[in-house]
Structure formats: structure tokens, C-alpha cells
Design a protein around this motif. Structure first.
Motif, PDB file in Angstrom:
ATOM      1  N   PHE A   1     -12.649  -1.275 -26.789  1.00  0.00           N
ATOM      2  CA  PHE A   1     -14.189  -1.363 -26.654  1.00  0.00           C
ATOM      3  C   PHE A   1     -14.862  -1.475 -28.078  1.00  0.00           C
ATOM      4  CE2 PHE A   1     -13.986   2.783 -23.690  1.00  0.00           C
ATOM      5  CZ  PHE A   1     -13.384   1.729 -22.662  1.00  0.00           C
ATOM      6  N   ARG A   2     -14.345  -1.187 -28.950  1.00  0.00           N
ATOM      7  CA  ARG A   2     -15.062  -1.694 -30.517  1.00  0.00           C
ATOM      8  C   ARG A   2     -14.502  -3.638 -30.669  1.00  0.00           C
ATOM      9  NH1 ARG A   2     -11.364  -0.595 -35.139  1.00  0.00           N
ATOM     10  NH2 ARG A   2     -10.285  -2.741 -34.007  1.00  0.00           N
ATOM     11  N   ASP A   3     -13.786  -4.099 -30.252  1.00  0.00           N
ATOM     12  CA  ASP A   3     -13.287  -5.134 -30.392  1.00  0.00           C
ATOM     13  C   ASP A   3     -14.407  -6.214 -29.408  1.00  0.00           C
ATOM     14  OD1 ASP A   3     -12.171  -4.734 -32.392  1.00  0.00           O
ATOM     15  OD2 ASP A   3     -10.137  -4.465 -31.629  1.00  0.00           O
ATOM     16  N   ASP A   4     -14.458  -5.503 -28.254  1.00  0.00           N
ATOM     17  CA  ASP A   4     -15.324  -5.973 -27.651  1.00  0.00           C
ATOM     18  C   ASP A   4     -16.801  -6.043 -27.554  1.00  0.00           C
ATOM     19  OD1 ASP A   4     -13.553  -7.004 -25.671  1.00  0.00           O
ATOM     20  OD2 ASP A   4     -13.474  -5.172 -24.114  1.00  0.00           O
ATOM     21  N   GLY A   5     -17.333  -5.278 -28.352  1.00  0.00           N
ATOM     22  CA  GLY A   5     -19.239  -5.450 -28.698  1.00  0.00           C
ATOM     23  C   GLY A   5     -19.838  -4.130 -29.010  1.00  0.00           C
ATOM     24  N   LEU A   6     -18.955  -2.706 -28.010  1.00  0.00           N
ATOM     25  CA  LEU A   6     -19.929  -1.422 -27.972  1.00  0.00           C
ATOM     26  C   LEU A   6     -20.064  -1.218 -28.772  1.00  0.00           C
ATOM     27  CD1 LEU A   6     -18.334  -2.782 -25.279  1.00  0.00           C
ATOM     28  CD2 LEU A   6     -18.169   0.199 -25.197  1.00  0.00           C
ATOM     29  N   SER A   7     -21.004  -0.659 -29.082  1.00  0.00           N
ATOM     30  CA  SER A   7     -21.725   0.839 -30.430  1.00  0.00           C
ATOM     31  C   SER A   7     -20.681   1.455 -30.290  1.00  0.00           C
ATOM     32  CB  SER A   7     -23.283   0.619 -30.151  1.00  0.00           C
ATOM     33  OG  SER A   7     -22.987   1.474 -29.238  1.00  0.00           O
ATOM     34  N   PRO A   8     -20.441   2.271 -32.071  1.00  0.00           N
ATOM     35  CA  PRO A   8     -20.110   3.456 -31.821  1.00  0.00           C
ATOM     36  C   PRO A   8     -20.330   4.370 -30.782  1.00  0.00           C
ATOM     37  CG  PRO A   8     -20.950   2.553 -33.805  1.00  0.00           C
ATOM     38  CD  PRO A   8     -21.105   1.604 -32.959  1.00  0.00           C
ATOM     39  N   GLN A   9     -21.644   4.640 -30.992  1.00  0.00           N
ATOM     40  CA  GLN A   9     -22.343   5.718 -29.877  1.00  0.00           C
ATOM     41  C   GLN A   9     -21.971   4.955 -28.180  1.00  0.00           C
ATOM     42  OE1 GLN A   9     -24.007   3.422 -31.574  1.00  0.00           O
ATOM     43  NE2 GLN A   9     -25.780   4.889 -33.359  1.00  0.00           N
ATOM     44  N   ASP A  10     -21.952   3.655 -27.780  1.00  0.00           N
ATOM     45  CA  ASP A  10     -20.851   3.460 -26.171  1.00  0.00           C
ATOM     46  C   ASP A  10     -19.523   3.723 -26.739  1.00  0.00           C
ATOM     47  OD1 ASP A  10     -23.549   2.523 -25.502  1.00  0.00           O
ATOM     48  OD2 ASP A  10     -23.018   0.711 -25.995  1.00  0.00           O
ATOM     49  N   VAL A  11     -19.022   4.017 -27.480  1.00  0.00           N
ATOM     50  CA  VAL A  11     -17.999   4.438 -27.898  1.00  0.00           C
ATOM     51  C   VAL A  11     -17.309   5.916 -28.030  1.00  0.00           C
ATOM     52  CG1 VAL A  11     -15.031   4.310 -29.157  1.00  0.00           C
ATOM     53  CG2 VAL A  11     -16.718   2.287 -28.852  1.00  0.00           C
ATOM     54  N   TRP A  12     -18.163   7.097 -28.124  1.00  0.00           N
ATOM     55  CA  TRP A  12     -18.275   7.786 -28.363  1.00  0.00           C
ATOM     56  C   TRP A  12     -18.143   8.361 -26.730  1.00  0.00           C
ATOM     57  CZ3 TRP A  12     -17.839  12.248 -31.826  1.00  0.00           C
ATOM     58  CH2 TRP A  12     -18.522  13.190 -31.441  1.00  0.00           C
TER      59      TRP A  12
ATOM     60  N   ILE B   1     -15.068  13.244 -33.200  1.00  0.00           N
ATOM     61  CA  ILE B   1     -15.021  12.295 -34.439  1.00  0.00           C
ATOM     62  C   ILE B   1     -14.269  11.520 -35.808  1.00  0.00           C
ATOM     63  CG2 ILE B   1     -15.899  13.704 -36.955  1.00  0.00           C
ATOM     64  CD1 ILE B   1     -18.404  13.808 -35.795  1.00  0.00           C
ATOM     65  N   ARG B   2     -12.985  12.209 -35.619  1.00  0.00           N
ATOM     66  CA  ARG B   2     -11.718  11.781 -35.908  1.00  0.00           C
ATOM     67  C   ARG B   2     -11.323  10.412 -35.862  1.00  0.00           C
ATOM     68  NH1 ARG B   2      -6.292  12.594 -35.484  1.00  0.00           N
ATOM     69  NH2 ARG B   2      -6.583  13.903 -34.119  1.00  0.00           N
ATOM     70  N   MET B   3     -12.036   9.927 -34.141  1.00  0.00           N
ATOM     71  CA  MET B   3     -11.687   8.973 -33.611  1.00  0.00           C
ATOM     72  C   MET B   3     -12.713   7.436 -34.026  1.00  0.00           C
ATOM     73  SD  MET B   3     -13.445   6.376 -31.380  1.00  0.00           S
ATOM     74  CE  MET B   3     -14.411   7.455 -30.329  1.00  0.00           C
ATOM     75  N   ILE B   4     -14.080   8.489 -33.691  1.00  0.00           N
ATOM     76  CA  ILE B   4     -14.602   7.710 -34.351  1.00  0.00           C
ATOM     77  C   ILE B   4     -14.963   6.949 -35.566  1.00  0.00           C
ATOM     78  CG2 ILE B   4     -16.942   8.927 -34.588  1.00  0.00           C
ATOM     79  CD1 ILE B   4     -17.013   6.087 -32.172  1.00  0.00           C
ATOM     80  N   ARG B   5     -14.445   7.951 -36.382  1.00  0.00           N
ATOM     81  CA  ARG B   5     -14.332   7.728 -38.349  1.00  0.00           C
ATOM     82  C   ARG B   5     -13.321   6.401 -38.135  1.00  0.00           C
ATOM     83  NH1 ARG B   5     -13.798  11.809 -42.169  1.00  0.00           N
ATOM     84  NH2 ARG B   5     -14.387  10.507 -43.310  1.00  0.00           N
ATOM     85  N   LEU B   6     -11.983   6.152 -37.979  1.00  0.00           N
ATOM     86  CA  LEU B   6     -10.669   5.619 -38.162  1.00  0.00           C
ATOM     87  C   LEU B   6     -11.320   4.296 -37.145  1.00  0.00           C
ATOM     88  CD1 LEU B   6      -8.691   8.663 -36.888  1.00  0.00           C
ATOM     89  CD2 LEU B   6      -8.899   7.211 -39.065  1.00  0.00           C
ATOM     90  N   VAL B   7     -11.714   4.293 -35.761  1.00  0.00           N
ATOM     91  CA  VAL B   7     -12.209   3.089 -35.560  1.00  0.00           C
ATOM     92  C   VAL B   7     -13.220   2.122 -36.054  1.00  0.00           C
ATOM     93  CG1 VAL B   7     -13.019   1.788 -33.616  1.00  0.00           C
ATOM     94  CG2 VAL B   7     -10.853   3.703 -33.040  1.00  0.00           C
ATOM     95  N   PHE B   8     -14.402   3.134 -36.467  1.00  0.00           N
ATOM     96  CA  PHE B   8     -15.231   1.537 -36.615  1.00  0.00           C
ATOM     97  C   PHE B   8     -15.358   2.300 -38.398  1.00  0.00           C
ATOM     98  CE2 PHE B   8     -16.765   2.572 -32.891  1.00  0.00           C
ATOM     99  CZ  PHE B   8     -17.486   1.941 -32.326  1.00  0.00           C
ATOM    100  N   ASP B   9     -14.184   2.563 -39.346  1.00  0.00           N
ATOM    101  CA  ASP B   9     -14.351   2.488 -40.709  1.00  0.00           C
ATOM    102  C   ASP B   9     -15.325   3.358 -40.650  1.00  0.00           C
ATOM    103  OD1 ASP B   9     -12.706   3.045 -43.228  1.00  0.00           O
ATOM    104  OD2 ASP B   9     -13.509   0.988 -43.624  1.00  0.00           O
ATOM    105  N   LEU B  10     -15.910   4.567 -40.209  1.00  0.00           N
ATOM    106  CA  LEU B  10     -17.248   4.922 -41.148  1.00  0.00           C
ATOM    107  C   LEU B  10     -17.079   6.735 -41.624  1.00  0.00           C
ATOM    108  CD1 LEU B  10     -19.045   5.667 -37.390  1.00  0.00           C
ATOM    109  CD2 LEU B  10     -18.946   3.694 -38.929  1.00  0.00           C
ATOM    110  N   THR B  11     -17.573   7.177 -42.918  1.00  0.00           N
ATOM    111  CA  THR B  11     -17.623   8.662 -43.450  1.00  0.00           C
ATOM    112  C   THR B  11     -18.398   9.245 -42.569  1.00  0.00           C
ATOM    113  OG1 THR B  11     -20.065   8.259 -44.154  1.00  0.00           O
ATOM    114  CG2 THR B  11     -18.703   6.521 -45.715  1.00  0.00           C
TER     115      THR B  11
END
Length: 87
Positions: free
Chosen positions: A11-22, A36-46
């Protein structure tokens, strides 16, 4: 659920936003902490950035700062009966 985040990476690679992936993760049944853990790892977020995504994706506020000021600060003030405003 296992830690196979490949669906969300696609989803990230297809251009979806972190909010959409959430939102996809939550509709897939991921628990809050796992999301939370997934969104941090997939998007490299704090953690703070991931919380911001959560607030926006769950329509709790426009930003983490706005949410905390509108919801958390009044709750803390009420619980402690102290005026902790920055005036």
C-alpha cells in the motif's frame, strides 16, 4: 497476528498515505498497539509521528497538538483541579 506487514508495504509503495494504511490495518482487525507498530515500521515514523497519523486517521483531531490541547489538557486540569494553562 504475525508481523507480516507486506500488505501494508505494498500500500505504501502504491502511494497510499499513512492515514489510509492505518485505516486498512484497523479494518483488517489489527489491534491498536499492533497498528502503531506497523505504521512506525512501514513508514519509518517516530512514535510521535505515528500518534499524529492515528489522531488524523481516527478523525480525533487535525493534529496531535490540537487533540492534546482540546482533549487531554482539560482532562488533566479537571483531574488535578489545577490551572496549568500557559497564560
Amino acid at each position: 497476528m504475525s508481523d507480516d506487514w507486506s500488505r501494508y508495504i505494498r500500500f505504501r509503495d502504491d502511494g497510499l498515505s499513512p492515514q489510509d494504511v492505518w485505516n486498512y490495518a484497523r479494518s483488517d482487525g489489527l489491534k491498536f498497539a499492533d497498528s502503531i507498530r506497523m505504521i512506525r515500521l512501514v513508514f519509518d515514523l517516530t512514535l510521535v509521528e505515528a500518534k499524529e497519523v492515528t489522531i488524523q486517521a481516527e478523525s480525533l483531531g487535525t493534529s496531535l497538538e490540537e487533540y492534546q490541547g482540546r482533549v487531554l489538557l482539560p482532562a488533566i486540569e479537571a483531574a488535578t483541579s489545577l490551572d496549568i494553562s500557559m497564560d
